[in-house]
Design an enzyme around this catalytic site. Sequence first.
Site, PDB file in Angstrom:
ATOM      1  N   ARG A  34      -2.373  21.005 109.420  1.00 53.93           N
ATOM      2  CA  ARG A  34      -3.749  21.378 109.765  1.00 53.93           C
ATOM      3  C   ARG A  34      -4.750  20.642 108.883  1.00 53.93           C
ATOM      4  O   ARG A  34      -5.868  20.356 109.314  1.00 53.93           O
ATOM      5  CB  ARG A  34      -3.903  22.900 109.635  1.00 53.93           C
ATOM      6  CG  ARG A  34      -3.176  23.640 110.778  1.00 53.93           C
ATOM      7  CD  ARG A  34      -2.862  25.063 110.408  1.00 53.93           C
ATOM      8  NE  ARG A  34      -2.297  25.836 111.515  1.00 53.93           N
ATOM      9  CZ  ARG A  34      -1.010  25.812 111.888  1.00 53.93           C
ATOM     10  NH1 ARG A  34      -0.145  25.013 111.283  1.00 53.93           N
ATOM     11  NH2 ARG A  34      -0.588  26.568 112.895  1.00 53.93           N
ATOM     12  N   GLY A  70       7.435  20.206 116.252  1.00 52.23           N
ATOM     13  CA  GLY A  70       6.830  21.037 117.288  1.00 52.23           C
ATOM     14  C   GLY A  70       5.359  21.305 116.997  1.00 52.23           C
ATOM     15  O   GLY A  70       4.529  21.351 117.913  1.00 52.23           O
ATOM     16  N   SER A 123       2.951  33.221 118.652  1.00 51.16           N
ATOM     17  CA  SER A 123       3.175  31.842 118.210  1.00 51.16           C
ATOM     18  C   SER A 123       1.873  31.236 117.690  1.00 51.16           C
ATOM     19  O   SER A 123       0.896  31.112 118.433  1.00 51.16           O
ATOM     20  CB  SER A 123       3.696  31.000 119.382  1.00 51.16           C
ATOM     21  OG  SER A 123       3.527  29.625 119.096  1.00 51.16           O
ATOM     22  N   ASP A 156      10.530  31.404 110.268  1.00 52.55           N
ATOM     23  CA  ASP A 156      11.308  30.230 109.845  1.00 52.55           C
ATOM     24  C   ASP A 156      12.359  30.573 108.791  1.00 52.55           C
ATOM     25  O   ASP A 156      13.155  29.714 108.402  1.00 52.55           O
ATOM     26  CB  ASP A 156      10.369  29.145 109.289  1.00 52.55           C
ATOM     27  CG  ASP A 156       9.496  28.555 110.388  1.00 52.55           C
ATOM     28  OD1 ASP A 156       9.905  28.622 111.568  1.00 52.55           O
ATOM     29  OD2 ASP A 156       8.412  28.044 110.077  1.00 52.55           O
ATOM     30  N   ARG A 177      16.458  23.521 108.399  1.00 55.79           N
ATOM     31  CA  ARG A 177      16.613  24.846 107.780  1.00 55.79           C
ATOM     32  C   ARG A 177      18.054  25.356 107.852  1.00 55.79           C
ATOM     33  O   ARG A 177      18.477  26.167 107.029  1.00 55.79           O
ATOM     34  CB  ARG A 177      15.636  25.847 108.404  1.00 55.79           C
ATOM     35  CG  ARG A 177      14.181  25.412 108.219  1.00 55.79           C
ATOM     36  CD  ARG A 177      13.193  26.543 108.305  1.00 55.79           C
ATOM     37  NE  ARG A 177      11.847  26.030 108.531  1.00 55.79           N
ATOM     38  CZ  ARG A 177      11.047  25.538 107.582  1.00 55.79           C
ATOM     39  NH1 ARG A 177      11.443  25.487 106.334  1.00 55.79           N
ATOM     40  NH2 ARG A 177       9.842  25.085 107.886  1.00 55.79           N
TER      41      ARG A 177
HETATM   42  C1  S3P Z   1       4.263  26.841 112.922  1.00 58.13           C
HETATM   43  C2  S3P Z   1       4.459  27.960 113.652  1.00 58.13           C
HETATM   44  C3  S3P Z   1       5.799  28.521 113.919  1.00 58.13           C
HETATM   45  C4  S3P Z   1       6.842  27.975 112.971  1.00 58.13           C
HETATM   46  C5  S3P Z   1       6.736  26.499 112.808  1.00 58.13           C
HETATM   47  C6  S3P Z   1       5.363  26.113 112.269  1.00 58.13           C
HETATM   48  C7  S3P Z   1       2.873  26.355 112.728  1.00 58.13           C
HETATM   49  O1  S3P Z   1       6.172  28.196 115.232  1.00 58.13           O
HETATM   50  O2  S3P Z   1       8.130  28.319 113.416  1.00 58.13           O
HETATM   51  O3  S3P Z   1       7.727  26.040 111.882  1.00 58.13           O
HETATM   52  O4  S3P Z   1       2.655  25.513 111.823  1.00 58.13           O
HETATM   53  O5  S3P Z   1       1.997  26.808 113.461  1.00 58.13           O
HETATM   54  P1  S3P Z   1       5.724  29.119 116.484  1.00 58.13           P
HETATM   55  O6  S3P Z   1       4.259  29.076 116.545  1.00 58.13           O
HETATM   56  O7  S3P Z   1       6.347  28.488 117.677  1.00 58.13           O
HETATM   57  O8  S3P Z   1       6.273  30.486 116.180  1.00 58.13           O
END
Ligand code: S3P
Length: 434
Positions: A29, A97, A170, A318, A391
Amino acid sequence: MNIEKRSVAPCRSINAEITVPGDKSISHRSIMFSSLAEGDTAISGFLTGEDNLATLNAFRAMGVEIEELDGGRLLVHGRGLYGLREAADVIDCGNSGTTMRLMSGLLAGQKFFSVLSGDKYLRRRPMGRVTAPLAQMGAVIHGREGGKCAPLAIVGSALGGITYTSPVASAQVKSALLLAGLYADGKTTVYEPHLSRDHSERMLRHFGVQVESFDGGVAIEGGQQLRARDLQVPGDISSAAFFMVAAAIVPGAQLLIKNVGVNPTRAGIIDIMRLMNADIALENEREMAGEPVADILVRGSDLRGVTIGGDMVPRAIDEFPVVAVAAACAAGTTVIRDARELRVKETDRIAAMAAVLETLGVTVTTADDGMTIHGCEQLRGGTVNSCGDHRIAMSAAIAALRAAEALEIEDTACTATSFPSFWETLTQISGSGE
Ligand code: S3P
């Protein structure tokens, strides 16, 4: 495939003071928001893991100048809300992701075309959870399986605010919609079943944006400018969690982990470990750029099995691979439920951890949304595979500290995703992980 294999030996004692690298979520971010800000932002404590470098390279590809200063600091020359330019090629999100989902929201409202892709694991992960609500805002996103999987082709378009109720808690979904909401006409409101990590809300406020938080959701008005402001990234509690569990399961251990982010939406691991009878103290509590930070002192203790579910799950999402290790070393049975999301992380973490623990001699049963782990007097050695998931590799290494013989871990290069110095820190505290 990189099958870098490591052997981790059992550990008899821990007495150390460590730090962990910067928070992965906050580091992503920090690049995204400072790039959109008016003016220059100096960032210290940025995590140079592969996931965050994917984000950094993406913004460089869109014309943002990012300088590397002394002491690992970055200087981001923000280009303002409308200053990004079209990348010349596909943006490679690697294994990340967070990069792909947050950038889908950000790119949906640009005046240019973008393509996001990633590694074979990321291309299998569900993207419909962001592309579907973004389409409701007017986004034009094409992808494999009808927009549900990457690569994603995003045709920047005019967006309008919506009210969206997310079926999953999420932060990636919430943050993608907040980013799109910055470009949308009117107000964007996101409800979620449990509060997910709120780093986006906190950092947007740090950059002068008004974000409304209320019971069950958040809202943002479109068109707000971000103002550059220096920030420090605290240590990642998700990285600290491995060593918190290491200290908790080694009899007589004492470990101080300095400068860790303890945002309540992330600190579920502290509550879970305390429920399990871990001896954890927070010292020197303070705030950095709107994020709570502390030093965490953990001492070895006799852990006991617990039941974990409900709103505790997103607060520790996580950490379940390493929670499973703590459970394997606890007296009694631990039940993890309401954690179906673990099935769609970097790998299926329920299946992957069950396989690791079974090799170590632990009795595990799995369910669609969790697992039941029977604590075991003495873990065994053997050979396990990380399934390419950072992890899982690091959790296996922590379990090895309590095994009777060495544990061989295959496919460990993936730890560079979030914790490039993991093996050095493991050696520092235990003399293991050679
Ligand atoms: C994250 C949110 C989580 C987490 C990922 C990082 C983030 O995922 O598992 O490692 O930085 O917003 P989800 O939003 O899919 O739960």
